[in-house]
Design a protein around this motif. Structure first.
Motif, PDB file in Angstrom:
ATOM      1  N   VAL A 126      40.425 -17.435  40.851  1.00 29.28           N
ATOM      2  CA  VAL A 126      41.285 -17.149  39.711  1.00 29.28           C
ATOM      3  C   VAL A 126      40.538 -16.208  38.771  1.00 29.28           C
ATOM      4  CG1 VAL A 126      40.462 -19.121  38.365  1.00 29.28           C
ATOM      5  CG2 VAL A 126      42.762 -18.214  37.949  1.00 29.28           C
ATOM      6  N   ALA A 127      41.279 -15.362  38.043  1.00 29.86           N
ATOM      7  CA  ALA A 127      40.649 -14.481  37.038  1.00 29.86           C
ATOM      8  C   ALA A 127      41.420 -14.616  35.737  1.00 29.86           C
ATOM      9  CB  ALA A 127      40.628 -13.041  37.542  1.00 29.86           C
ATOM     10  N   GLY A 128      42.458 -13.795  35.525  1.00 28.28           N
ATOM     11  CA  GLY A 128      43.252 -13.915  34.303  1.00 28.28           C
ATOM     12  C   GLY A 128      44.022 -15.225  34.235  1.00 28.28           C
ATOM     13  N   GLY A 129      44.449 -15.723  35.381  1.00 26.78           N
ATOM     14  CA  GLY A 129      45.153 -17.006  35.439  1.00 26.78           C
ATOM     15  C   GLY A 129      46.602 -16.941  34.983  1.00 26.78           C
ATOM     16  N   THR A 130      47.142 -15.730  34.766  1.00 26.63           N
ATOM     17  CA  THR A 130      48.505 -15.634  34.221  1.00 26.63           C
ATOM     18  C   THR A 130      49.556 -16.103  35.225  1.00 26.63           C
ATOM     19  OG1 THR A 130      48.544 -13.299  34.879  1.00 26.63           O
ATOM     20  CG2 THR A 130      47.937 -13.797  32.606  1.00 26.63           C
ATOM     21  N   LEU A 131      49.332 -15.850  36.519  1.00 23.54           N
ATOM     22  CA  LEU A 131      50.294 -16.309  37.523  1.00 23.54           C
ATOM     23  C   LEU A 131      50.292 -17.837  37.603  1.00 23.54           C
ATOM     24  CD1 LEU A 131      52.359 -15.684  39.693  1.00 23.54           C
ATOM     25  CD2 LEU A 131      50.484 -15.481  41.344  1.00 23.54           C
ATOM     26  N   HIS A 132      49.084 -18.445  37.567  1.00 23.10           N
ATOM     27  CA  HIS A 132      49.007 -19.917  37.580  1.00 23.10           C
ATOM     28  C   HIS A 132      49.738 -20.494  36.370  1.00 23.10           C
ATOM     29  CE1 HIS A 132      46.596 -20.617  41.065  1.00 23.10           C
ATOM     30  NE2 HIS A 132      45.595 -19.873  40.644  1.00 23.10           N
ATOM     31  N   GLN A 133      49.598 -19.825  35.218  1.00 24.76           N
ATOM     32  CA  GLN A 133      50.253 -20.319  34.002  1.00 24.76           C
ATOM     33  C   GLN A 133      51.778 -20.310  34.171  1.00 24.76           C
ATOM     34  OE1 GLN A 133      48.744 -21.442  31.240  1.00 24.76           O
ATOM     35  NE2 GLN A 133      50.667 -21.828  30.132  1.00 24.76           N
ATOM     36  N   ILE A 134      52.302 -19.212  34.721  1.00 26.11           N
ATOM     37  CA  ILE A 134      53.753 -19.113  34.936  1.00 26.11           C
ATOM     38  C   ILE A 134      54.222 -20.172  35.925  1.00 26.11           C
ATOM     39  CG2 ILE A 134      55.572 -17.637  35.904  1.00 26.11           C
ATOM     40  CD1 ILE A 134      53.947 -15.234  34.842  1.00 26.11           C
ATOM     41  N   GLN A 135      53.461 -20.338  37.012  1.00 24.73           N
ATOM     42  CA  GLN A 135      53.847 -21.324  38.030  1.00 24.73           C
ATOM     43  C   GLN A 135      53.787 -22.733  37.463  1.00 24.73           C
ATOM     44  OE1 GLN A 135      51.055 -20.219  41.119  1.00 24.73           O
ATOM     45  NE2 GLN A 135      52.559 -18.911  42.136  1.00 24.73           N
ATOM     46  N   TRP A 136      52.739 -23.015  36.659  1.00 24.81           N
ATOM     47  CA  TRP A 136      52.589 -24.347  36.061  1.00 24.81           C
ATOM     48  C   TRP A 136      53.762 -24.651  35.121  1.00 24.81           C
ATOM     49  CZ3 TRP A 136      50.970 -25.682  30.837  1.00 24.81           C
ATOM     50  CH2 TRP A 136      50.717 -27.051  30.684  1.00 24.81           C
ATOM     51  N   GLU A 137      54.158 -23.660  34.321  1.00 24.79           N
ATOM     52  CA  GLU A 137      55.270 -23.860  33.392  1.00 24.79           C
ATOM     53  C   GLU A 137      56.596 -24.084  34.120  1.00 24.79           C
ATOM     54  OE1 GLU A 137      55.070 -20.381  31.008  1.00 24.79           O
ATOM     55  OE2 GLU A 137      53.473 -21.156  29.706  1.00 24.79           O
ATOM     56  N   SER A 138      56.676 -23.598  35.384  1.00 23.54           N
ATOM     57  CA  SER A 138      57.904 -23.807  36.158  1.00 23.54           C
ATOM     58  C   SER A 138      57.830 -25.051  37.034  1.00 23.54           C
ATOM     59  CB  SER A 138      58.192 -22.577  37.023  1.00 23.54           C
ATOM     60  OG  SER A 138      57.167 -22.399  37.986  1.00 23.54           O
ATOM     61  N   ASN A 143      36.344 -19.376  39.049  1.00 22.13           N
ATOM     62  CA  ASN A 143      36.643 -18.381  38.026  1.00 22.13           C
ATOM     63  C   ASN A 143      35.836 -17.100  38.271  1.00 22.13           C
ATOM     64  OD1 ASN A 143      37.220 -16.971  35.705  1.00 22.13           O
ATOM     65  ND2 ASN A 143      35.765 -18.142  34.454  1.00 22.13           N
ATOM     66  N   LEU A 144      36.518 -15.999  38.570  1.00 21.80           N
ATOM     67  CA  LEU A 144      35.842 -14.740  38.905  1.00 21.80           C
ATOM     68  C   LEU A 144      35.578 -13.859  37.686  1.00 21.80           C
ATOM     69  CD1 LEU A 144      38.060 -13.800  41.994  1.00 21.80           C
ATOM     70  CD2 LEU A 144      35.831 -14.934  42.049  1.00 21.80           C
ATOM     71  N   SER A 145      36.025 -14.250  36.524  1.00 19.73           N
ATOM     72  CA  SER A 145      36.053 -13.339  35.377  1.00 19.73           C
ATOM     73  C   SER A 145      34.668 -12.929  34.881  1.00 19.73           C
ATOM     74  CB  SER A 145      36.845 -13.969  34.233  1.00 19.73           C
ATOM     75  OG  SER A 145      36.231 -15.164  33.797  1.00 19.73           O
ATOM     76  N   CYS A 146      33.597 -13.599  35.325  1.00 23.57           N
ATOM     77  CA  CYS A 146      32.239 -13.229  34.888  1.00 23.57           C
ATOM     78  C   CYS A 146      31.561 -12.245  35.838  1.00 23.57           C
ATOM     79  CB  CYS A 146      31.372 -14.486  34.760  1.00 23.57           C
ATOM     80  SG  CYS A 146      31.963 -15.655  33.521  1.00 23.57           S
ATOM     81  N   ILE A 147      32.220 -11.856  36.920  1.00 23.36           N
ATOM     82  CA  ILE A 147      31.584 -10.992  37.921  1.00 23.36           C
ATOM     83  C   ILE A 147      31.802  -9.526  37.541  1.00 23.36           C
ATOM     84  CG2 ILE A 147      31.465 -10.388  40.367  1.00 23.36           C
ATOM     85  CD1 ILE A 147      32.501 -13.144  41.036  1.00 23.36           C
ATOM     86  N   GLU A 148      30.766  -8.908  36.969  1.00 24.49           N
ATOM     87  CA  GLU A 148      30.879  -7.531  36.478  1.00 24.49           C
ATOM     88  C   GLU A 148      31.142  -6.541  37.605  1.00 24.49           C
ATOM     89  OE1 GLU A 148      30.997  -6.540  33.360  1.00 24.49           O
ATOM     90  OE2 GLU A 148      30.854  -8.643  32.716  1.00 24.49           O
ATOM     91  N   GLN A 149      30.670  -6.851  38.834  1.00 29.94           N
ATOM     92  CA  GLN A 149      30.853  -5.942  39.977  1.00 29.94           C
ATOM     93  C   GLN A 149      32.335  -5.681  40.257  1.00 29.94           C
ATOM     94  OE1 GLN A 149      28.241  -8.888  41.994  1.00 29.94           O
ATOM     95  NE2 GLN A 149      27.773  -7.172  43.349  1.00 29.94           N
ATOM     96  N   LEU A 150      33.194  -6.582  39.857  1.00 30.01           N
ATOM     97  CA  LEU A 150      34.616  -6.473  40.167  1.00 30.01           C
ATOM     98  C   LEU A 150      35.405  -5.772  39.057  1.00 30.01           C
ATOM     99  CD1 LEU A 150      35.318 -10.020  41.685  1.00 30.01           C
ATOM    100  CD2 LEU A 150      34.859  -7.884  42.890  1.00 30.01           C
ATOM    101  N   LYS A 151      34.680  -5.256  38.032  1.00 25.40           N
ATOM    102  CA  LYS A 151      35.371  -4.663  36.888  1.00 25.40           C
ATOM    103  C   LYS A 151      35.238  -3.141  36.828  1.00 25.40           C
ATOM    104  CE  LYS A 151      34.655  -8.821  34.089  1.00 25.40           C
ATOM    105  NZ  LYS A 151      34.046  -9.395  32.868  1.00 25.40           N
ATOM    106  N   LYS A 152      34.602  -2.545  37.830  1.00 26.35           N
ATOM    107  CA  LYS A 152      34.294  -1.122  37.756  1.00 26.35           C
ATOM    108  C   LYS A 152      35.396  -0.251  38.342  1.00 26.35           C
ATOM    109  CE  LYS A 152      29.336  -2.058  38.052  1.00 26.35           C
ATOM    110  NZ  LYS A 152      28.100  -1.913  38.867  1.00 26.35           N
ATOM    111  N   VAL A 153      35.603   0.918  37.708  1.00 25.53           N
ATOM    112  CA  VAL A 153      36.478   1.963  38.237  1.00 25.53           C
ATOM    113  C   VAL A 153      35.580   3.149  38.573  1.00 25.53           C
ATOM    114  CG1 VAL A 153      38.409   3.525  37.744  1.00 25.53           C
ATOM    115  CG2 VAL A 153      38.417   1.184  36.824  1.00 25.53           C
ATOM    116  N   ARG A 154      35.630   3.609  39.814  1.00 22.88           N
ATOM    117  CA  ARG A 154      34.675   4.641  40.252  1.00 22.88           C
ATOM    118  C   ARG A 154      35.279   5.451  41.392  1.00 22.88           C
ATOM    119  NH1 ARG A 154      34.182  -0.036  42.588  1.00 22.88           N
ATOM    120  NH2 ARG A 154      33.701  -0.152  44.788  1.00 22.88           N
ATOM    121  N   TYR A 155      34.599   6.574  41.739  1.00 18.92           N
ATOM    122  CA  TYR A 155      35.016   7.386  42.878  1.00 18.92           C
ATOM    123  C   TYR A 155      34.239   6.970  44.115  1.00 18.92           C
ATOM    124  CZ  TYR A 155      37.354  10.518  39.641  1.00 18.92           C
ATOM    125  OH  TYR A 155      38.178  11.036  38.684  1.00 18.92           O
ATOM    126  N   GLU A 156      34.923   7.019  45.258  1.00 23.86           N
ATOM    127  CA  GLU A 156      34.261   6.850  46.544  1.00 23.86           C
ATOM    128  C   GLU A 156      34.682   8.009  47.427  1.00 23.86           C
ATOM    129  OE1 GLU A 156      35.012   3.099  48.361  1.00 23.86           O
ATOM    130  OE2 GLU A 156      33.857   1.967  46.879  1.00 23.86           O
TER     131      GLU A 156
END
Length: 290
Positions: A37-49, A59-72
């Motif tokens: 899970v990261a933002g968790g917004t989909l889980h929140q919507i599903q839980w409310e339904s 929780n993946l939100s602390c992994i800086e490697q997954l936050k980069k935008v770059r060229y390959e």
């Protein structure tokens, strides 16, 4: 834990791990058997339904490697967007705005600003029904995933069909840089103008050659709980010479190729007609333009 216990489980009873590297996240997936899970917004919507929350999360939100935008650069120039890049960043990041304006436009149509600040492009894609997916399909996007200790690059359309069969970690969305003459189109239709789940989402990307013919055209449909698909029969019909193509042929091909569903609000027939009307009008314009 049985289904009744899950449905009554409190958020405070959920056990959460917080890895800070991709390698640790993958190890925890094997040992801990939790759900990423990261933002968790989909889980929140599903839980409310009424859908039970998972009892274990990674929780993946602390992994800086997954936050980069770059060229390959491999066989082509690629913009790699880390899976934890927020939807809001996809709207404002200068490299994404310059090279993938279609994705930027799609992200502007996702949820409300507060949700876009938390939700991630990886979560939108991994859900399998996100409104960014039709835009990514027509951009010919690929995904980079980790499966155990191996890294794979897979065509997005193929991965969407297979992803439920193995415990992947989505690392990057890979988008080939488009030629300058490439044009694109995106449209989301909902029951209200904004901040509502879509009934249908359509996207199109095309380029023309010297004889005013389409050198390629890619068309995708998703939205709601549709499995997003490319309309490849329609694409083939509209590529190259098209002097015999009429409005009725385009409209009927869409109705034949696109399969939808009914729910409490809208029938399958209505969704199909909305899709056919939007696409036919746009595709007629594309055929006429010089």
């Amino acid at each position: 834990m049985n289904a009744e216990q899950q449905s009554t489980m409190l958020k405070s009873e959920i056990f959460v791990e917080h890895p800070i590297t991709i390698e640790n996240a993958i190890k925890l997936k094997v040992l801990f058997e939790g759900e990423y899970v990261a933002g968790g917004t989909l889980h929140q919507i599903q839980w409310e339904s009424g859908v039970p929350l998972p009892s274990r999360l990674i929780n993946l939100s602390c992994i800086e490697q997954l936050k980069k935008v770059r060229y390959e650069k491999n066989d082509e120039n690629i913009l790699a967007i880390g899976a934890l890049t927020s939807i809001a960043e996809c709207i404002t990041h200068p490299e994404i705005v310059e090279h993938c304006p279609l994705l930027t436009e799609a992200c502007r149509n996702i949820a409300a600003p507060a949700v876009r600040n938390r939700a991630t492009i990886g979560g939108n894609v991994a859900s399998g029904i996100g409104d960014a997916i039709p835009a990514l399909l027509v951009l010919d996007a690929k995904v980079k995933i980790a499966l155990k200790d191996q890294i794979y690059v897979i065509d997005l359309a193929t991965w969407l069909k297979e992803k439920g069969s193995y415990p992947f970690l989505l690392l990057d969305i890979l988008i080939p840089l488009q030629a300058k003459k490439t044009k694109s189109f995106y449209r989301k239709v909902g029951r209200r103008e904004a901040f509502t789940a879509s009934l249908v989402t359509v996207s199109c990307c095309w380029s023309k050659c010297g004889h005013n013919e389409n050198s390629f055209i890619r068309i995708a449909v998703g939205g709601g709980t549709h499995f997003p698909i490319r309309l490849q029969k329609l694409e083939k019909l509209l590529t190259g010479s098209r002097s015999q193509i009429t409005r009725d042929i385009i409209y009927n091909t869409i109705l034949e190729e696109f399969h939808s569903y009914s729910d409490a609000f809208v029938t399958e027939s209505y969704r199909k007609k909305v899709t056919a009307n939007i696409l036919t009008e746009k595709l007629e314009t594309i055929l006429r333009e010089g």
